[in-house]
Scaffold this motif. Structure first.
Motif, PDB file in Angstrom:
ATOM      1  N   ALA A 110       0.831  -1.206   0.000  1.00  0.00           N
ATOM      2  CA  ALA A 110       0.000   0.000   0.000  1.00  0.00           C
ATOM      3  C   ALA A 110       0.865   1.255   0.000  1.00  0.00           C
ATOM      4  N   LEU A 111       1.916   1.255   0.810  1.00  0.00           N
ATOM      5  CA  LEU A 111       2.801   2.425   0.869  1.00  0.00           C
ATOM      6  C   LEU A 111       3.570   2.602  -0.435  1.00  0.00           C
ATOM      7  N   SER A 112       4.001   1.509  -1.025  1.00  0.00           N
ATOM      8  CA  SER A 112       4.760   1.634  -2.270  1.00  0.00           C
ATOM      9  C   SER A 112       3.860   2.016  -3.441  1.00  0.00           C
ATOM     10  N   THR A 113       2.589   1.602  -3.393  1.00  0.00           N
ATOM     11  CA  THR A 113       1.650   1.962  -4.462  1.00  0.00           C
ATOM     12  C   THR A 113       1.247   3.416  -4.348  1.00  0.00           C
ATOM     13  N   GLY A 114       1.141   3.919  -3.140  1.00  0.00           N
ATOM     14  CA  GLY A 114       0.896   5.353  -2.977  1.00  0.00           C
ATOM     15  C   GLY A 114      -0.409   5.695  -2.292  1.00  0.00           C
ATOM     16  N   LEU A 115      -0.429   5.651  -0.971  1.00  0.00           N
ATOM     17  CA  LEU A 115      -1.574   6.146  -0.215  1.00  0.00           C
ATOM     18  C   LEU A 115      -1.595   7.665  -0.308  1.00  0.00           C
ATOM     19  N   ARG A 116      -2.770   8.232  -0.464  1.00  0.00           N
ATOM     20  CA  ARG A 116      -2.862   9.682  -0.678  1.00  0.00           C
ATOM     21  C   ARG A 116      -2.795  10.473   0.610  1.00  0.00           C
ATOM     22  N   LEU A 117      -3.515  10.061   1.616  1.00  0.00           N
ATOM     23  CA  LEU A 117      -3.622  10.852   2.840  1.00  0.00           C
ATOM     24  C   LEU A 117      -2.446  10.590   3.781  1.00  0.00           C
ATOM     25  N   ASN A 118      -1.928  11.659   4.363  1.00  0.00           N
ATOM     26  CA  ASN A 118      -0.828  11.521   5.313  1.00  0.00           C
ATOM     27  C   ASN A 118      -1.240  10.709   6.533  1.00  0.00           C
ATOM     28  N   SER A 119      -2.488  10.847   6.961  1.00  0.00           N
ATOM     29  CA  SER A 119      -2.941  10.104   8.136  1.00  0.00           C
ATOM     30  C   SER A 119      -2.969   8.597   7.852  1.00  0.00           C
ATOM     31  N   ASP A 120      -3.332   8.219   6.631  1.00  0.00           N
ATOM     32  CA  ASP A 120      -3.316   6.797   6.273  1.00  0.00           C
ATOM     33  C   ASP A 120      -1.883   6.279   6.182  1.00  0.00           C
ATOM     34  N   GLN A 121      -0.995   7.096   5.626  1.00  0.00           N
ATOM     35  CA  GLN A 121       0.413   6.701   5.570  1.00  0.00           C
ATOM     36  C   GLN A 121       0.981   6.543   6.982  1.00  0.00           C
ATOM     37  N   ALA A 122       0.612   7.460   7.867  1.00  0.00           N
ATOM     38  CA  ALA A 122       1.089   7.400   9.250  1.00  0.00           C
ATOM     39  C   ALA A 122       0.572   6.139   9.940  1.00  0.00           C
ATOM     40  N   MET A 123      -0.684   5.805   9.713  1.00  0.00           N
ATOM     41  CA  MET A 123      -1.252   4.598  10.317  1.00  0.00           C
ATOM     42  C   MET A 123      -0.543   3.356   9.808  1.00  0.00           C
TER      43      MET A 123
END
Length: 171
Positions: A110-123
């Motif tokens: 998911a991180l390598s594909t590209g989550l848009r929201l910073n909060s989702d990346q942080a989670m």
């Protein structure tokens, strides 16, 4: 690849038919056709399986959410943002059903594909930090924890970050 655009083609055809319905005086049917075409456009940008799984996650029914997400045959055919959120939701459900290795792989994807929201990346980073702590890999856990701190600008994950830091001190 063509599957991504079929919904848009169908939406355009329905819009054309709604214009024809408006011209011939069938206003009610024309409005219904416009609404249906808007649904096709909406589902072009929001995958219905992701939406359904997200609703089950909000209700804490992680097994049902995982079952729905596993019905998707080729997530790589989704738009990149949909694919990222597919793997993100799958990783969250796998983490809750104690499939930590699979959850780690899904969240990395998911991180390598590209989550848009910073909060989702942080989670996702915080979850990865927890996985690495459970494997006694303090160095990688610290890297992901620092990334999660940087990405959590709204301070929504502060209690969870403190908890992982306390766990890190014990190891």
């Amino acid at each position: 690849m063509l599957g991504k655009y079929i919904r848009l083609i169908v939406a355009i055809l329905i819009i054309i038919s709604s214009v024809i319905l408006f011209i011939y005086g069938f206003v009610g049917w024309g409005v219904l056709a416009v609404i249906i075409s808007l649904l096709f456009v909406l589902f072009q940008f929001k995958n219905e399986m992701n939406l359904l799984a997200f609703s089950f996650i909000r209700k804490n029914k992680f097994a049902m959410a995982e079952k729905i997400l596993l019905k998707v045959k080729h997530p790589e055919n989704m738009m990149k943002s949909q694919e990222a959120y597919y793997y993100y939701l799958l990783g969250l459900t796998q983490a809750q059903t104690h499939q930590l290795n699979l959850a780690e792989k899904s969240l990395k994807k998911a991180l390598s594909t590209g989550l848009r929201l910073n909060s989702d990346q942080a989670m996702a980073k915080l979850s990865l930090a927890g996985f690495y702590l459970s494997k006694r890999n303090k160095k990688l856990a610290k890297v992901h924890l620092m990334d999660a701190k940087k990405l959590d600008k709204q301070k929504m994950l502060t209690p969870q970050i403190r908890e992982v830091e306390n766990m890190m001190k014990r190891i």
